[in-house]
Design an enzyme around this catalytic site. Structure first.
Site, PDB file in Angstrom:
ATOM      1  CG  ASP A  11      -1.433 -16.445 -30.573  1.00 32.09           C
ATOM      2  OD1 ASP A  11      -2.303 -17.206 -30.108  1.00 32.09           O
ATOM      3  OD2 ASP A  11      -1.286 -15.270 -30.192  1.00 32.09           O
ATOM      4  CD  GLU A  72      -2.982 -19.781 -27.549  1.00 29.51           C
ATOM      5  OE1 GLU A  72      -1.895 -19.187 -27.460  1.00 29.51           O
ATOM      6  OE2 GLU A  72      -4.075 -19.257 -27.278  1.00 29.51           O
ATOM      7  CG  ASP A 145      -1.326 -11.035 -31.790  1.00 33.97           C
ATOM      8  OD1 ASP A 145      -2.347 -11.598 -31.366  1.00 33.97           O
ATOM      9  OD2 ASP A 145      -1.151  -9.810 -31.772  1.00 33.97           O
TER      10      ASP A 145
END
EC number: 3.1.21.10
Lengths: 180, 180
Positions: A11, A72, A145
């Protein structure tokens, strides 16, 4: 290694890159291997923050040897300054994976939420709760996260189709380089 | 090397990264050392394009050993897809410079145009014409991205103040790492 497929979810972010590794012998039995974050301080200059992200992600890849890296997909939203750093962190993640010959797949936040909770509009708490349930954990990986990165890895496990396309491109590129 | 200061300008892009190297013993007598582009094919997957950019820019830095790297500051404009690739290429340029301990400075397109032509709204042809004049060339470096990169290096030569700030941060970071 247990013979399973290892997936590293990333991420991306300039201040915190979430990282999560899962391993699965089958799509039904994923296990959490490790999760955490690569942090950089806003007190550092931008170029050295990017270097620290590279060094941190490189260490995670070398230590865990994933078969696939899922990142992502970054979209420019309201905050252009933030998105530049996020796009750069995502780019570094992809670059390192390519350097190690590991296929890269991208998933949007909506795809991740939908894959994990069944709803593309789920909130972070719902995603974290499903991560705990799916991986039979005592609590969600911290910070948020890290949990997001694990969700991304699970999304990749279940939606993995696009990896094959990337793997094919990677092989084709390697073959092309070999012919030069 | 001639004892002058070497500046590498980089105009980042996913398909073409312009690169231009100048050397100057004084602010008044810059010379063009080399200019060109690092290209990647849209037929390659995104991760491998980023890797090719890294390899290409790394080769320019190793071959030319600049004292400073100047990179165009990226802003999100209309095309979000393009800006992501551009931001990632800029991030890779900064990352490589940091890895080599070379200070990085960023300049906006408007700053570059103003430094070279005296007008922040100059067009590309005007910038290229001034690059030719300043460096006493027969013609502008080709393609346009290479000329833009040379303009960026000249802008850095004249506006260089910000490098000192970066150099200080770099030294501070190196000192911090040394203490670990």
């Amino acid at each position: 290694m247990g013979g399973g497929m290892r997936i590293l979810g990333i991420d991306p972010g300039l201040t915190r890159c979430g990282v999560g590794i899962i391993e699965a012998v089958s799509v039904r039995a994923p296990q959490l291997i490790d999760a955490g974050v690569v942090r950089t301080s806003p007190a550092m200059d931008h170029a050295h923050r990017l270097l620290a992200i590279e060094e941190g992600l490189e260490a995670w890849i070398v230590a865990n040897r994933p078969d696939t890296v899922a990142v992502e997909r970054v979209f420019a939203q309201h905050n252009v300054i933030t998105v530049t750093g996020t796009a750069q962190a995502a780019g570094i993640a992809m670059l390192i994976a390519a350097r190690h010959g590991i296929p890269v797949a991208l998933h949007t936040p909506t795809e991740v939420k939908a894959a994990i909770t069944g709803s593309g509009s789920a909130d972070k708490a719902q995603v974290a709760a499903m991560v705990v349930r799916i991986l039979k954990l005592d609590e969600a990986p911290k910070p948020a996260d890290a949990a997001d990165a694990v969700a991304l890895a699970l999304c990749q496990l279940w939606r993995g189709g696009s990896v094959n396309r990337y793997a094919a491109a990677v092989q084709e590129h390697a073959a092309r380089r070999g012919r030069r």
